[in-house]
Design an enzyme around this catalytic site. Structure first.
Site, PDB file in Angstrom:
ATOM      1  CB  CYS A   1     -45.258  18.875  48.268  1.00  0.00           C
ATOM      2  SG  CYS A   1     -43.477  18.844  48.461  1.00  0.00           S
TER       3      CYS A   1
ATOM      4  CG  HIS B   1     -43.765  20.441  42.733  1.00  0.00           C
ATOM      5  ND1 HIS B   1     -44.946  20.727  43.400  1.00  0.00           N
ATOM      6  CD2 HIS B   1     -43.147  19.481  43.492  1.00  0.00           C
ATOM      7  CE1 HIS B   1     -45.019  19.986  44.501  1.00  0.00           C
ATOM      8  NE2 HIS B   1     -43.940  19.232  44.580  1.00  0.00           N
TER       9      HIS B   1
END
Lengths: 384, 135
Positions: free
Chosen positions: A84, A331
């Site tokens: 991420c 996200h």
């Protein structure tokens, strides 16, 4: 030599079934070029942050593919991966390409296409950012990893379930005004603690969503950047690593890689936590934002909740955090690190959806996995 | 979708089935999962095989309700981080009623099925943990 961000662009974040990874990336890149007032031929190299196109859509070799898609052949292209934190990693590699004197104007993108898979497949793909042999193999998910940290933290520091819910309540409130956000509705503490349990004690509204989206910025060396009307200057950054497995860590209630990355970034920038006017932190799960307050030095260890409860991290507070809604805006993992930088650029230009009055210095905190990679970057309105 | 292939799992069999890890004779740090290099002592370290008892205590736990592919039929299931008596920490499933779950409780290892690749695929076994009767 100094480096500044001179153009930004992003897509909406969400379940964008009608658009591919290529479409989203092209859209973000084109918007960044328009924002900078540049043309494709001005871009000398492309860096792209992406976690797992190989598993999400079965496509690797994204660097060249995106260059082709953008009509920028034959410039060099590099795909960067740190789960991420892939977006912030791509930014750092692009930064170094300018600081090393190889390039003057570079595009940095971040993109992820996550909704082509079923939820179970997407959860398994995200879990590959953990230790595949020792965590994912027993059925441990990302929500599970952060839930393990949440329970440990809550018991150690006396954080209550209701207090933890204030993180998503705040970030949803901020996301209301963000036109790019996946979710634009207000929620209450009751909504959070009554939402479906995902991984005890974390509930649905504690979790960042599975999203599609792309973000792009254009960065330039000092000589070129000074010709732009409102460049936003990079003044310091840090990047640190920790064990990929959560069980391998010394601490379960902080991210030591984030503490280290912040320390390096503050030192390079010559600023202290109190000098930061606003921050974008990696709130993939609500506990992560409270730990980030402490890891970044905004609050002493164990006191993050007091900063949250005081309201100082809301817009209008002394230290607004996640002014665009944080990861509640969506996200798309590879895009997140770039999206954070875009919000800081908007704030320092004075054109954000929730504008912090007279924001001069902004900080971005991007985390990969359950904390194995942490990258902190600090930007300033002045400094060219 | 799960990438734990037969050769990958075969390589890990000894440590997964027998709780074999390593320890550094120079600093007495224990590693489970096994590590071939002691990051503290580096080339001065002397890393040898060590079989863990699997006994330890629950540092933190969660109950997974949204499971990844391959584990959907098992959900909900509990996972904890167990601090083994030798000092190493490991993530493991904790079997038994959820009501008994609490941090600090003592656990011991039990040999269990971890998951099946598919109806006709191989079955992966390994250690899970069970809360000690006394605690």
């Amino acid at each position: 030599m100094k480096v500044a961000v001179v153009g930004v662009g992003q897509t909406r974040m969400g379940e964008i079934w009608e658009k591919s990874l290529r479409d989203l990336s092209l859209e973000a890149g084109s918007l960044a070029l328009q924002d900078a007032g540049l043309e494709g031929k001005d871009i000398e190299a492309l860096f792209i942050g992406n976690m797992s196109a190989g598993r999400f859509i079965g496509q690797e070799h994204l660097g060249a593919l995106m260059t082709e898609q953008a009509g920028l052949l034959p410039i060099p292209a590099t795909r960067c991966e740190a789960a991420c934190a892939s977006g912030a990693l791509a930014f750092r590699k692009a930064l170094f390409s300018i600081l090393s004197g190889h390039h003057e104007i570079v595009m940095v993108g971040g993109a992820e296409k996550m909704t082509d898979l079923s939820t179970g497949q997407a959860v398994a793909t995200l879990a590959s950012a953990g230790d595949q042999e020792w965590e994912s193999h027993i059925g441990l998910t990302f929500a599970g990893l952060y839930a393990l940290m949440a329970r440990y933290y809550m018991e150690k520091y006396g954080l209550t379930r209701e207090e933890l819910a204030l993180v998503p309540v705040k970030n949803h409130m901020h996301a209301m005004k963000n036109p790019y956000a996946q979710y634009r509705y207000e929620i209450t503490v009751e909504d959070v603690i009554n939402s479906p349990m995902i991984s005890d004690p974390l509930r649905l509204l504690d979790c960042s969503p599975i999203s599609d989206g792309a973000a792009a910025i254009i960065i330039a060396g000092e000589k070129v950047a000074k010709k732009f009307s409102s460049p936003v200057w990079f003044i310091g950054g840090g990047h640190a690593s920790d064990t990929v497995s959560l069980h391998g860590r010394k601490s379960l209630s902080s991210l030591s890689a984030a503490i280290k990355a912040a320390e390096i970034a503050y030192r390079q920038a010559g600023v202290k936590p109190k000098d930061i006017d606003m921050a974008e932190v990696h709130d993939c799960f609500s506990i992560a934002e409270i730990m980030a307050y402490e890891d970044l030095g905004f609050a002493p260890k164990g006191k993050g909740k007091e900063l949250l409860i005081s309201g100082e991290t809301k817009i209008g507070g002394r230290m607004p955090v996640n002014t665009d809604g944080g990861l509640k805006v969506g996200h798309p993992v590879g895009a997140t690190g770039i999206k954070q930088i875009i919000e800081i650029v908007r704030q320092l230009r004075g054109k954000a959806c929730n504008q912090v009055r007279d924001a001069k210095i902004g900080l971005a905190h991007n985390v990969g996995g359950s904390g194995a990679t942490a990258i902190v970057n600090i930007f300033s309105r002045e400094g060219g | 979708m799960h990438t734990s292939s037969v050769p990958l799992y075969w390589r890990l069999q000894k440590s997964k089935y027998g709780l074999f890890g390593t320890k550094c004779l120079s600093c007495n740090t224990h590693f489970y999962p096994p590590k071939p290099l002691c990051s503290e002592c580096r080339r001065k370290g002397r890393v040898v095989e060590h079989q863990f008892s699997g006994k330890g205590k629950i540092l933190t736990f969660t109950i997974i309700r949204t499971a990844p592919e391959g584990f959907e039929k098992q959900a909900p299931y509990a996972i904890g981080i167990i601090e083994l008596d030798e000092g190493a920490k490991i993530a493991g499933q904790i079997v038994g009623p959820f009501e008994r779950l609490a941090t600090g409780k003592r656990v011991r290892p039990v040999f269990r099925k971890i998951y099946e690749d598919s109806d006709d695929g191989i079955i992966h076994y390994g250690m899970k943990f069970v809360i000690d009767g006394k605690s």
